[in-house]
Design a protein around this motif. Structure first.
Motif, PDB file in Angstrom:
ATOM      1  N   LEU A 532      -9.138  -8.953  -3.159  1.00 37.28           N
ATOM      2  CA  LEU A 532      -7.523  -8.797  -2.716  1.00 37.28           C
ATOM      3  C   LEU A 532      -7.551  -8.917  -1.186  1.00 37.28           C
ATOM      4  N   HIS A 533      -7.221 -10.018  -0.856  1.00 34.94           N
ATOM      5  CA  HIS A 533      -6.963 -10.343   0.440  1.00 34.94           C
ATOM      6  C   HIS A 533      -5.839  -9.810   1.213  1.00 34.94           C
ATOM      7  N   SER A 534      -6.163  -8.942   2.250  1.00 43.64           N
ATOM      8  CA  SER A 534      -5.147  -8.104   2.814  1.00 43.64           C
ATOM      9  C   SER A 534      -4.773  -8.490   4.358  1.00 43.64           C
ATOM     10  N   PRO A 535      -3.863  -9.499   4.652  1.00 45.98           N
ATOM     11  CA  PRO A 535      -3.501  -9.965   5.714  1.00 45.98           C
ATOM     12  C   PRO A 535      -3.015  -8.758   6.763  1.00 45.98           C
ATOM     13  N   TYR A 536      -2.353  -7.868   6.192  1.00 42.30           N
ATOM     14  CA  TYR A 536      -1.825  -6.655   7.213  1.00 42.30           C
ATOM     15  C   TYR A 536      -2.996  -5.775   7.733  1.00 42.30           C
ATOM     16  N   ARG A 537      -4.221  -5.896   6.908  1.00 42.18           N
ATOM     17  CA  ARG A 537      -5.445  -5.030   7.216  1.00 42.18           C
ATOM     18  C   ARG A 537      -5.120  -3.748   6.727  1.00 42.18           C
ATOM     19  N   SER A 538      -4.465  -3.663   5.424  1.00 45.70           N
ATOM     20  CA  SER A 538      -4.337  -2.324   4.734  1.00 45.70           C
ATOM     21  C   SER A 538      -5.211  -2.493   3.462  1.00 45.70           C
ATOM     22  N   ILE A 539      -5.781  -1.307   3.234  1.00 44.46           N
ATOM     23  CA  ILE A 539      -6.784  -1.089   2.008  1.00 44.46           C
ATOM     24  C   ILE A 539      -5.901  -0.262   0.798  1.00 44.46           C
ATOM     25  N   ILE A 540      -5.087   0.615   1.290  1.00 41.47           N
ATOM     26  CA  ILE A 540      -4.521   1.471   0.296  1.00 41.47           C
ATOM     27  C   ILE A 540      -3.314   0.547  -0.586  1.00 41.47           C
ATOM     28  N   GLN A 541      -2.603  -0.129   0.215  1.00 40.66           N
ATOM     29  CA  GLN A 541      -1.466  -0.816  -0.362  1.00 40.66           C
ATOM     30  C   GLN A 541      -1.866  -1.690  -1.578  1.00 40.66           C
ATOM     31  N   PRO A 542      -2.972  -2.784  -1.077  1.00 32.92           N
ATOM     32  CA  PRO A 542      -3.346  -3.867  -2.180  1.00 32.92           C
ATOM     33  C   PRO A 542      -4.274  -3.081  -3.458  1.00 32.92           C
ATOM     34  N   LEU A 543      -4.923  -1.997  -3.081  1.00 32.50           N
ATOM     35  CA  LEU A 543      -5.679  -1.390  -3.920  1.00 32.50           C
ATOM     36  C   LEU A 543      -4.884  -0.583  -5.190  1.00 32.50           C
ATOM     37  N   SER A 544      -3.717  -0.095  -4.493  1.00 28.11           N
ATOM     38  CA  SER A 544      -2.647   0.751  -5.408  1.00 28.11           C
ATOM     39  C   SER A 544      -1.809  -0.151  -6.321  1.00 28.11           C
ATOM     40  N   LYS A 545      -1.408  -1.399  -5.697  1.00 29.63           N
ATOM     41  CA  LYS A 545      -0.681  -2.432  -6.504  1.00 29.63           C
ATOM     42  C   LYS A 545      -1.784  -3.152  -7.677  1.00 29.63           C
ATOM     43  N   PHE A 546      -2.990  -3.083  -7.238  1.00 27.85           N
ATOM     44  CA  PHE A 546      -3.977  -3.481  -8.307  1.00 27.85           C
ATOM     45  C   PHE A 546      -4.032  -2.673  -9.574  1.00 27.85           C
ATOM     46  N   ILE A 547      -4.019  -1.266  -9.144  1.00 28.15           N
ATOM     47  CA  ILE A 547      -4.246  -0.224 -10.029  1.00 28.15           C
ATOM     48  C   ILE A 547      -3.117  -0.272 -10.971  1.00 28.15           C
ATOM     49  N   ASP A 548      -1.903  -0.465 -10.387  1.00 27.63           N
ATOM     50  CA  ASP A 548      -0.681  -0.182 -11.182  1.00 27.63           C
ATOM     51  C   ASP A 548      -0.865  -1.528 -12.328  1.00 27.63           C
ATOM     52  N   VAL A 549      -1.097  -2.680 -11.855  1.00 29.52           N
ATOM     53  CA  VAL A 549      -1.299  -3.682 -13.049  1.00 29.52           C
ATOM     54  C   VAL A 549      -2.198  -3.238 -14.105  1.00 29.52           C
ATOM     55  N   VAL A 550      -3.511  -3.045 -13.695  1.00 29.88           N
ATOM     56  CA  VAL A 550      -4.330  -2.677 -14.498  1.00 29.88           C
ATOM     57  C   VAL A 550      -3.839  -1.588 -15.424  1.00 29.88           C
ATOM     58  N   HIS A 551      -3.435  -0.478 -14.849  1.00 32.77           N
ATOM     59  CA  HIS A 551      -2.964   0.862 -15.672  1.00 32.77           C
ATOM     60  C   HIS A 551      -1.944   0.439 -16.736  1.00 32.77           C
ATOM     61  N   ARG A 552      -0.913  -0.764 -16.305  1.00 33.54           N
ATOM     62  CA  ARG A 552       0.041  -1.200 -17.430  1.00 33.54           C
ATOM     63  C   ARG A 552      -0.717  -1.672 -18.394  1.00 33.54           C
TER      64      ARG A 552
END
Length: 607
Positions: A532-552
């Motif tokens: 998950l490429h993070s251009p804004y150098r954030s780890i929490i945000q892209p990881l959180s969005k991915f977990i949401d997708v998997v959870h759904r």
């Protein structure tokens, strides 16, 4: 750390040793009466400060005012003796008010006393520091640091256990009593033998212009600050050896007798010597200097006074934790206050009291005259409520001899209410904060109780909460590289027999993304990798969005999503400062996500 903790507070005690931590009457008198006895050092001074606004000639009024304070003392002692036998499990004004007047009056009494015990420590230590700086004026600029050090020492001493602290503190308390008996006895002897001039004071009964009933009531209210701490014994009944109520009652009567004699003696000597309050020299210091001169006996009395004033704080350390236990059992404050520490004392209450007292000392710069009115009104509110509660109890139950008991409590309630109102009328600028913190603290109590009730309702098995069956497990493993830490976590994930394991890598640069995917395909080809490429150098945000997708998607099949977080543990604790805490941040963030299970897999480094 364990070795340092053991050095400070001693070896842990077994629960079966609790009985050995109970107090006998001699130790209890010292540890629970120190607050009331110490107020002799500043109670008479508060009367003179009010009378001085008219003139020094008005000081003779301190004698009838002192008699009024003694009448109130008798009413309080007799009333709290009745409370001890009526409520032998302790709790004092809080329990009496809650059981007889209702929950909210009980919370007002309990909240007032909690704050009052914090003020007890701050006022006592500050007053003791004043006694030291009266004898050694060069220390005036160090008042606050000295007071803070004393609070820390008292906190550590009390963490070592009730019995141990009582054993240490009993000697200075009785030393103070002996010192004041010597001072009062010598002073009265000098007066009887004519060594003290009759011209130093105005004769009792001399008409003084400017005196009013309002001023006299104000002086009475100020002098009543000498009665703070009287309620401590009724709060601390569980600390007494059996039979606890009998021992507590006898200790209370002994305290009342000592307080009456010492208070009367100091009021009389201050009047006869014509002592005027001074900013940097206490009244007791002036009496001692007038009686003995500035010699060894003077410094003995000053030293004993300083000790009792500082150690009076220990009444707060004895009563605050037990009151907190009663409030915590009723779910009005955090349950952590019901937990006993290594030395079988309620250490969370002791530590909280110490920290809050230090904060007060720093904020008020150790100025006791600013704290005493707030301190006194904080205790006279519970006094009034407890007396009123006992009145209701006697009227409702009508036990044998209830009329006499009712008269005692009614007298106490009327006088305490008068004192409370006089504090609000005459010292409003200093005590107005009571009108703010009492509603706030009652509201906080209410919210805490509501939270505990809500938690209990949700955790109860009888609650009709639908349970969703778990048909499988999808595991997400955040990875930062190809290391033993990641390998260890993936091996653990495999052992869980999951439907799917997904490793998630979050690069900040595109070059890192391609390079890592290539390495992964060679190292762990059987585990799916998602980058998950993070251009804004954030780890929490892209990881959180991915977990949401998997959870759904997982919830459609009744699959549980589990996040396995790799984390290496350095050999030494301070090594953690040298590493970023990404694992900790991810875990902290995900703990508040609903329906996600978080598992940390530690990998311990060996060097």
């Amino acid at each position: 750390m364990p070795a340092f903790k053991r050095l400070l507070i001693g070896r842990p005690l077994k629960s079966t040793e609790l009985g050995e931590q109970k107090l006998n009457k001699k130790k209890a008198l010292a540890i629970l009466s120190s607050d009331a006895l110490s107020s002799v050092a500043y109670g008479p001074e508060q009367i003179l400060l009010v009378l001085m606004t008219v003139s020094a000639a008005a000081f003779w009024y301190s004698v009838p005012i002192g008699i009024g304070v003694l009448i109130l003392l008798c009413a309080l002692i007799l009333s709290y003796r009745q409370i001890i036998f009526a409520y032998p499990h302790g709790g004092g004004a809080y329990v009496v008010s809650k059981n007889n007047l209702g929950v909210y009056p009980g919370l007002i009494a309990g909240g007032s006393l909690l704050v009052d015990y914090i003020l007890t420590v701050a006022v006592s230590v500050s007053a003791g520091t004043d006694a030291i700086t009266s004898a050694f004026p060069s220390l005036h600029e160090y008042t606050v640091p000295i007071a803070v050090v004393f609070v820390l020492l008292l906190t550590i001493l009390n963490l070592r256990g009730v019995t141990e602290s009582a054993s240490v503190l009993a000697y200075p308390v009785y030393l103070f009593v002996v010192a004041l008996f010597i001072l009062i006895g010598t002073g009265i002897y000098r007066i009887a033998t004519g060594e003290v001039s009759h011209e130093l004071h105005t004769p009792v009964g001399t008409p003084i212009a400017g005196i009013s009933l309002f001023l006299l009531l104000k002086a009475f209210a100020s002098g009543s600050s000498a009665l703070t701490g009287v309620e401590a014994i009724s709060n601390a009944i569980p600390n007494f050896k059996d039979p606890a109520p009998n021992n507590a009652s006898r200790t209370l009567m002994a305290m009342g007798a000592l307080l009456a004699v010492l208070f009367s003696g100091i009021v009389f000597l201050a009047y006869y010597y014509g002592i005027s309050p001074m900013h940097e020299v206490t009244v007791v210091s002036q009496i001692a200097e007038e009686t003995f001169g500035r010699n060894a006996m003077y410094f003995f009395i000053q030293g004993a006074t300083a000790l009792i004033l500082i150690l009076a704080a220990n009444t707060g350390y004895s009563a605050f934790p037990l009151l907190a236990v009663n409030l915590a059992k009723d779910k009005f404050i955090p349950r952590m206050f019901t937990v006993r520490g290594d030395r079988l004392g309620y250490s969370n209450g002791i530590i909280s009291l110490g920290l809050l007292s230090i904060l007060l000392i720093i904020v008020f710069q150790g100025q006791t005259e600013q704290l005493i009115p707030l301190y006194a009104v904080g205790v006279f509110i519970p006094f009034t409520l407890s007396q009123s509660g006992m009145m209701v109890k006697w009227i409702r139950e009508k036990p044998q001899g209830w009329v006499g008991k009712l008269i005692i409590n009614t007298t106490g309630a009327v006088i305490c209410l008068t004192v409370t109102l006089m504090f609000f009328i005459t010292k409003f600028a200093q005590v107005w904060t009571v009108l703010l913190f009492l509603p706030v603290i009652v509201y906080v109590f209410h919210r805490i109780k509501k939270h505990y009730e809500a938690v209990g309702e949700q955790l109860r098995l009888a609650t009709c909460e639908p349970v969703t069956p778990i048909e499988g497990n999808v595991i997400i493993v955040p990875v930062s590289g190809i290391t033993h830490v990641v390998e260890h976590s993936l091996n653990y994930a495999r052992s869980l027999s999951a439907e799917q394991i997904i490793a998630v890598y979050i690069p900040f640069e595109r070059e890192d993304e391609a390079r890592f995917e290539e390495k992964w395909s060679k190292w762990m080809p059987d585990i799916r990798l998602v980058t998950l490429h993070s251009p804004y150098r954030s780890i929490i945000q892209p990881l959180s969005k991915f977990i949401d997708v998997v959870h759904r998607k997982a919830s459609e099949n009744n699959y549980q999503v589990t996040v396995v977080i790799p984390q290496f543990i350095p050999k030494k604790g301070w090594h953690n400062l040298l590493h970023n805490q990404t694992s900790f941040l991810i875990r902290t963030y995900l703990l508040y996500r609903k329906d996600i299970i978080i598992t940390t897999v530690p990998y311990h480094l060996k060097k």
